[in-house]
Design an enzyme around this catalytic site. Sequence first.
Site, PDB file in Angstrom:
ATOM      1  N   LYS A 134       0.967  -1.231   0.039  1.00 26.83           N
ATOM      2  CA  LYS A 134       0.172   0.037  -0.166  1.00 26.83           C
ATOM      3  C   LYS A 134       0.926   0.928   0.117  1.00 26.83           C
ATOM      4  CE  LYS A 134      -3.155   2.687   3.039  1.00 26.83           C
ATOM      5  NZ  LYS A 134      -4.071   2.648   4.280  1.00 26.83           N
TER       6      LYS A 134
ATOM      7  N   ASP B 211      -2.503  10.293   3.809  1.00 34.63           N
ATOM      8  CA  ASP B 211      -3.869   9.995   3.910  1.00 34.63           C
ATOM      9  C   ASP B 211      -4.552  10.950   4.899  1.00 34.63           C
ATOM     10  OD1 ASP B 211      -6.266   8.456   4.221  1.00 34.63           O
ATOM     11  OD2 ASP B 211      -5.689   6.972   5.483  1.00 34.63           O
TER      12      ASP B 211
ATOM     13  N   LYS C 218     -10.106  12.990   8.150  1.00 37.46           N
ATOM     14  CA  LYS C 218      -9.429  12.388   9.484  1.00 37.46           C
ATOM     15  C   LYS C 218      -9.359  13.722  10.588  1.00 37.46           C
ATOM     16  CE  LYS C 218      -6.556   8.830   8.207  1.00 37.46           C
ATOM     17  NZ  LYS C 218      -7.160   7.816   8.962  1.00 37.46           N
TER      18      LYS C 218
ATOM     19  N   ASP D 287       1.584   6.248   5.602  1.00 35.22           N
ATOM     20  CA  ASP D 287       0.470   5.364   5.214  1.00 35.22           C
ATOM     21  C   ASP D 287       1.057   4.737   3.890  1.00 35.22           C
ATOM     22  OD1 ASP D 287      -1.823   4.258   5.553  1.00 35.22           O
ATOM     23  OD2 ASP D 287      -2.802   5.487   4.563  1.00 35.22           O
TER      24      ASP D 287
ATOM     25  N   ASP E  29     -12.040   7.312   3.886  1.00 35.64           N
ATOM     26  CA  ASP E  29     -10.878   6.832   4.898  1.00 35.64           C
ATOM     27  C   ASP E  29     -10.545   5.433   4.493  1.00 35.64           C
ATOM     28  OD1 ASP E  29      -8.692   7.666   6.265  1.00 35.64           O
ATOM     29  OD2 ASP E  29      -9.908   7.894   8.150  1.00 35.64           O
TER      30      ASP E  29
ATOM     31  N   GLU F 234      -9.669   3.765   2.205  1.00 39.31           N
ATOM     32  CA  GLU F 234      -8.882   3.772   0.959  1.00 39.31           C
ATOM     33  C   GLU F 234      -7.783   2.900   0.525  1.00 39.31           C
ATOM     34  OE1 GLU F 234      -7.587   5.412   3.382  1.00 39.31           O
ATOM     35  OE2 GLU F 234      -5.409   5.168   3.022  1.00 39.31           O
TER      36      GLU F 234
ATOM     37  N   ARG G 153      -7.737  -0.511   1.083  1.00 39.90           N
ATOM     38  CA  ARG G 153      -8.131  -1.603   0.443  1.00 39.90           C
ATOM     39  C   ARG G 153      -8.673  -1.289  -1.176  1.00 39.90           C
ATOM     40  NH1 ARG G 153     -12.517  -2.153   5.150  1.00 39.90           N
ATOM     41  NH2 ARG G 153     -10.876  -0.931   6.037  1.00 39.90           N
TER      42      ARG G 153
HETATM   43  N1  BES Z   1      -4.144   4.506   7.065  1.00 45.02           N
HETATM   44  C1  BES Z   1      -5.365   4.248   7.782  1.00 45.02           C
HETATM   45  C2  BES Z   1      -5.014   3.156   8.924  1.00 45.02           C
HETATM   46  C3  BES Z   1      -3.990   3.670   9.912  1.00 45.02           C
HETATM   47  C4  BES Z   1      -4.616   4.114  11.173  1.00 45.02           C
HETATM   48  C5  BES Z   1      -2.663   3.566   9.996  1.00 45.02           C
HETATM   49  C6  BES Z   1      -3.868   4.530  12.225  1.00 45.02           C
HETATM   50  C7  BES Z   1      -1.908   3.736  10.905  1.00 45.02           C
HETATM   51  C8  BES Z   1      -2.432   4.331  12.044  1.00 45.02           C
HETATM   52  C9  BES Z   1      -6.559   3.759   6.894  1.00 45.02           C
HETATM   53  O1  BES Z   1      -6.415   4.077   5.572  1.00 45.02           O
HETATM   54  C10 BES Z   1      -7.652   4.020   7.668  1.00 45.02           C
HETATM   55  O2  BES Z   1      -7.760   5.333   7.608  1.00 45.02           O
HETATM   56  N2  BES Z   1      -8.600   3.136   8.019  1.00 45.02           N
HETATM   57  C11 BES Z   1      -9.868   3.386   8.889  1.00 45.02           C
HETATM   58  C12 BES Z   1     -10.526   2.398   7.989  1.00 45.02           C
HETATM   59  C13 BES Z   1     -12.088   2.726   8.704  1.00 45.02           C
HETATM   60  C14 BES Z   1     -12.708   4.072   8.015  1.00 45.02           C
HETATM   61  C15 BES Z   1     -12.999   1.724   8.209  1.00 45.02           C
HETATM   62  C16 BES Z   1      -9.520   3.241  10.362  1.00 45.02           C
HETATM   63  O3  BES Z   1      -8.539   2.391  11.010  1.00 45.02           O
HETATM   64  O4  BES Z   1     -10.006   3.995  11.161  1.00 45.02           O
HETATM   65 ZN    ZN Z   2      -4.808   4.897   4.722  1.00 46.20          ZN
HETATM   66 MN    MN Z   3      -7.575   6.066   5.409  1.00 45.92          MN
END
Ligand code: BES
Ligand code: ZN
Ligand code: MN
Length: 502
Positions: free
Chosen positions: A276, A281, A288, A299, A358, A360, A362
């Site tokens: 990825k 992000d 966020k 990210d 968010d 994204e 996947r």
């Molecule tokens: N890049 C984030 C995941 C992340 C969070 C990595 C904290 C490192 C530290 C990912 O893209 C994300 O935002 N995931 C969301 C998914 C949710 C919207 C289903 C998450 O984990 O909150």
């Molecule tokens: Zn992310």
């Molecule tokens: Mn995200």
Amino acid sequence: MKKLINVSLSKIKMAELSTLKTEALIIGNYESKKLDGVTKFIDTKSKGVLKKLISRNELSGSLGNSVYLPSLNGISAEKVYLKGCGKLNKELTESEFLTLALSMANSALNSKAKNIHIFMPFVKVQSKSEEWNFKILARTIESSSYKYFFKGKKNQPKNNLNKVSIISTHIGNNISTLKNSIKIGQVTAVGINTSKELGNTPANICTPSYLASQAKALSRTFPHIKTKVLGEKEMKKIGMDCLLSVGQGSAQESKFIIMQYLGGPKNKKPNVIVGKGITFDTGGISIKPSPAMDEMKYDMCGSASVMGTMRAIAELKPKSNIIGVIASAENMPSSTATKPGDVVKTLSGQTVEILNTDAEGRLVLCDALTYVERFNPASVIDIATLTGACVVALGHEATGLLSNNQPLADKILECGESSCDRAWQLPLWDVYQKDLNSKYADIANIGGRAGTITAACFLSRFTENYKWAHLDIAGTAYGGKLGKTSSGRPVSLLTEYLLSQK
Ligand code: BES
Ligand code: ZN
Ligand code: MN
């Protein structure tokens, strides 16, 4: 790229330690309430200094015990460090040995010396041969020597350490195997450091185009790695709309990067790693919160680990075929950005309802995972900072592992243990799949409480045709006890796995 520290093996005897001219001498000593072996020898030469330390309970030799002696009468070394190795004949776990190696490496670097010696006694690590100890020690020294500094910043940290001689009384006719283990350890560290550097580079510099240029640079240095980059036009043409939907709010062009290493026969199935590469992000329209949003420059650490691993592979030249793939975009809100509720078509033909922009990672990975089917892979591993839920579940110690093939998962778990870069498996049961039901498309991009599992369930819809494992590195790629810095994980795990695939 900085020069490798010259790590060599030395067969000098214990009796020669006192006259050894060196800037720093690091001595591993066993746990004991009295003087024995190397401590007895140093004590005699220095006329009782260590005896005093033992009587004051300052020198115990237990694991984690560390004593610094700026100078010792009767010892030629300018500085002496004593590092506890635990009880004689007591086996250490892999991570205990890593802690010891880290402590030695940190003293070596903090000593500011150019040339140092390490007196390494025999330390048995559970189910490991001594070669393994040398590999981990060399890897730890080289990877600890990495420092990030932003170009142009004043007072840049300097690394003096240039040469490390490991003194071992156990060197016999195994010398060439030991040397080879040291090389594997060091080259893995170069991969780790490559990955750390990319992770730490801020997002205004490390864009998808920057990752593409770094991949191209890698194949210029190592022409046996062939790099191909698809831009947005090429991706549009073949139908990678889902990946493109992530970067469509950004001024930065999305990139899809393929690095191919052919070290085996042409018809041999390759092992594929997919990273990825979200270079920043923001969350997109599902934006966020501000606190700690700067961390979202990390990210792209999945893609950094792919690049670092390919770098290690380029130097180690195994006789197998390995492909590294990076799916890169910047996730920004703007008038052209994807909106919650948008439906996009993936390269596989399945449609996705994007309920949260968010989620994204996947969306870029699913198209990459469909793309790599064309390589007829022996295995595919994707690496991603995918879910905050994984940090809640496993903290910063273990990478989350989910797989559609248990033998592959078992192998990855084993490689995680033996490279001190551990993963822990979570279930990928069918019962979680329904969480991704969508009213308007084949699949929704969010759903359910088990965030790490449902994210992997999403990916599993695109990996049915091969053996696949997913590594969620949201907790292990950066942060934790390291602070805000990239760890270079899981380059060690990936390198170990790929080298094991003959
Ligand atoms: N890049 C984030 C995941 C992340 C969070 C990595 C904290 C490192 C530290 C990912 O893209 C994300 O935002 N995931 C969301 C998914 C949710 C919207 C289903 C998450 O984990 O909150
Ligand atoms: Zn992310
Ligand atoms: Mn995200």
